[in-house]
Design an enzyme around this catalytic site. Structure first.
Site, PDB file in Angstrom:
ATOM      1  CB  CYS A   1      -4.820  -1.424   3.905  1.00  0.00           C
ATOM      2  SG  CYS A   1      -4.043  -1.512   5.552  1.00  0.00           S
TER       3      CYS A   1
ATOM      4  CE  LYS B   1      -7.256   1.752   3.584  1.00  0.00           C
ATOM      5  NZ  LYS B   1      -5.913   2.115   4.138  1.00  0.00           N
TER       6      LYS B   1
ATOM      7  CD  GLU C   1      -2.668   1.099   2.657  1.00  0.00           C
ATOM      8  OE1 GLU C   1      -2.236   0.429   3.611  1.00  0.00           O
ATOM      9  OE2 GLU C   1      -3.730   1.744   2.689  1.00  0.00           O
TER      10      GLU C   1
END
Lengths: 383, 383
Positions: free
Chosen positions: A232, A195, A118
């Site tokens: 994540c 995300k 990330e």
């Protein structure tokens, strides 16, 4: 422990031998994996550049009508190269160089799809809550310098590259986003995936910098397979994993940045559970090392202000739809994990376990639609 | 291995010592748990009756406005007592006696809520595809002899008892169901919860006997906490776990019956992932031993017909909302796992991790509603 251990696998292998080690491995990791030859050239490069290389293969049952869906995937985990207070351009260029070297090793190993951690072009500085200078690391997903470099490498190595960066979206009010750019092996930008779930926990309220993604749950149809990216904190959300599966993903990458005291016991659980539940491969990637910042910051935990927030424990791994998984990369070193997988295992796992057919999605579509109403009454039975 | 190992924990403890063992435990199991005193009387009973007892406690941070939500839960795993071809009444009575003894031990340990394994009053005979004599084990959830006995015990010990049985529902065409009966500590039948997801895998197409449950995702408000039951194969379905959480469960029991070659590497993953994702405790219970049947049966795997389908590996455990877990019970012996938990940890985990608030349920209600339509077009991006 006085120092960070290298990996849990190294501790197990040092202390347990023979049949007992096999049984520990079977219960903890599932079926035994074929090992994959690492070319001498790569071994030499890894020694000279100081990174680890491991390689494994997940096999599937041969079929009569489909050829094997063999693909090689590369997971890259790395520390920062320069200190966080070095000039920004120098920091980015040093990371470009470092990752360029490891991607070259991946290419020598025959990797078809590679993914970095990330926000790989920068320190994971969102704990500081400072805007300056960190937002200067943001760049355009479509035309930024990192994307341009990755396009060159993708074409040179005939490789799909997943490049998770901090995005600056000029077409939409210059907002920031936490975004994975997907670059085709042709060199074209295939698209991007943001995300979806933003943490507000521990050192991080990342919504200080960017909000929940608006790109849906895209699956990218590449020459080497159908891939998706769950960035994540999205790994804690089973519904996020589910939608990538519903959209047809065969491999879902989970580029992450997470530290030991917060999440380490959860790390082997969540991406692997997603592989099982959704009958696809998952690739969990974490950064390595401890990152220090010039200005101290506090963590909302009653402890004194400090200049780092803990050890990123690496331990990147791949899990398969049959529940098996690879060992992890190191907890302390940069590394490349090369994993050959036969994507036919996805449909084979679906047919064996029937999780999709028995999933009752209609029931949950209906239940969720009711549950999100402000006047929802939970189904509670009292005496 | 030539023989079944006792447990993965026993292998780790035998071979790894000191700080290294602590580090292995931290990574594999999360934070260290407080041990709980087992009364001498129980230790003696367990020796004389040949079952294992283990006891642990999950603590939570003290709060100012809420007292601790301390509750003790008991998980019971057991082998059959009599052979599967003994008279049915004798088989049931022998199991009643056996479980009665272990529930007594649980009571001596101060257990408030106890749960047995799936279909605990009978062999797990659904692999045989024979209706006779197995359906004779079915009984009424509300008025059957097992429920009556459990009502007595519940009242005697002031204990909530979750009794998973094969149910015969006389009020609805005498259908069968795989059902957990929840008996209040007052002795009243609080209600029942049916298995929502039915396997069609390996040796089992359980829909030969019973279909998908129609009781929804009920949460039972007991004197000791809000509990729910996700029976066996439902543990593979994150949406099932999710709905119990949405309805407010603090503890979800997963009474199961599953064998080593099929599922063992998945066993530590799924219930624990559910505890993390939903900020509640999960209690995974599996039966133990190998069950032999009089008539041979085949498994749809090209292998010769046989009279058993493998080793039930026990390994019952409890996972907490913070991602930590207890060690498992034995892989080979009957056992009682006593776990004290402070239910305040559920809300504390919610506040720490914010998974509920960041879950975007509206998005998934909408996405799922679209996805179940026959004309759904997956979100796929091509070059």
């Amino acid at each position: 422990m006085s120092a960070e251990i290298e990996s849990i696998e190294s501790l197990l292998e040092k202390n347990i031998k023979g049949e007992e080690l096999s049984e520990v491995r079977r219960i903890l990791y599932g079926k035994e994996l074929k090992s994959v030859h690492i070319p001498d050239k790569v071994t030499q490069l890894a020694i000279s550049k100081d990174f680890e290389v491991k390689a494994y293969a997940f096999e599937a049952t041969p079929e009569q009508l489909r050829p094997p869906g063999t693909v090689r995937v590369g997971l890259i985990q790395n520390k920062l190269v320069l200190p966080t207070d070095a000039p920004i351009k120098a920091q980015i260029e040093a990371l470009h160089q470092r990752i360029g070297d490891i991607i070259q090793a991946a290419a020598e190993c025959g990797v078809n799809i590679v993914c970095m951690q990330e926000a790989w072009t920068m320190p994971f500085a969102f704990c500081t809550r400072e805007k300056h200078p960190w937002t200067e690391f943001a760049e355009s997903a479509e035309t930024g310098p990192t994307t341009k470099l990755m396009q060159e490498l993708a074409q040179r190595y005939n490789m799909v590259i997943i490049s998770p960066i901090l995005e600056r979206d000029d077409a939409h009010g210059e907002i920031l986003a936490n975004t994975a750019v997907v670059i085709s092996n042709t060199g074209a930008v295939l698209g991007k995936s943001r995300k979806n779930h933003i943490p507000r926990t521990g050192d991080f309220n990342e919504s200080t910098y960017y909000l929940e993604g608006n790109t849906g749950h895209p699956v990218f149809q590449t020459q080497f397979g159908k891939i998706a990216i769950n960035i994540c904190y999205g790994r804690h959300h089973p519904q996020n994993w589910m939608m990538y599966g519903i959209n047809g993903a065969e491999i879902v990458f989970n580029p992450s940045a997470t530290v030991g005291s917060l999440s380490e016991p959860m790390w082997p659980i969540e991406a692997r559970n997603a592989a099982i539940a959704n009958s696809y491969f998952t690739c969990a990637i974490n950064r390595v090392g401890t990152e220090y910042f010039a200005n101290e910051f506090s963590s909302g935990d009653g402890k004194p202000a400090h200049k780092d927030f803990g050890h990123f424990y690496g331990s990147s791994y791949v899990a398969a739809p049959d529940g098996s998984r690879t060992p992890g990369l190191s907890r302390t070193r940069d590394g490349l994990l090369v994993v050959e997988m036969d994507l036919n295992l996805c449909r084979q796992a679906k047919d064996k376990w029937n999780f999709r057919m028995t999933q009752r999605l209609e029931l949950y579509a209906e239940s969720l639609t009711k549950a999100v109403r402000p006047d929802y009454q939970p189904q509670v039975i009292k005496e």
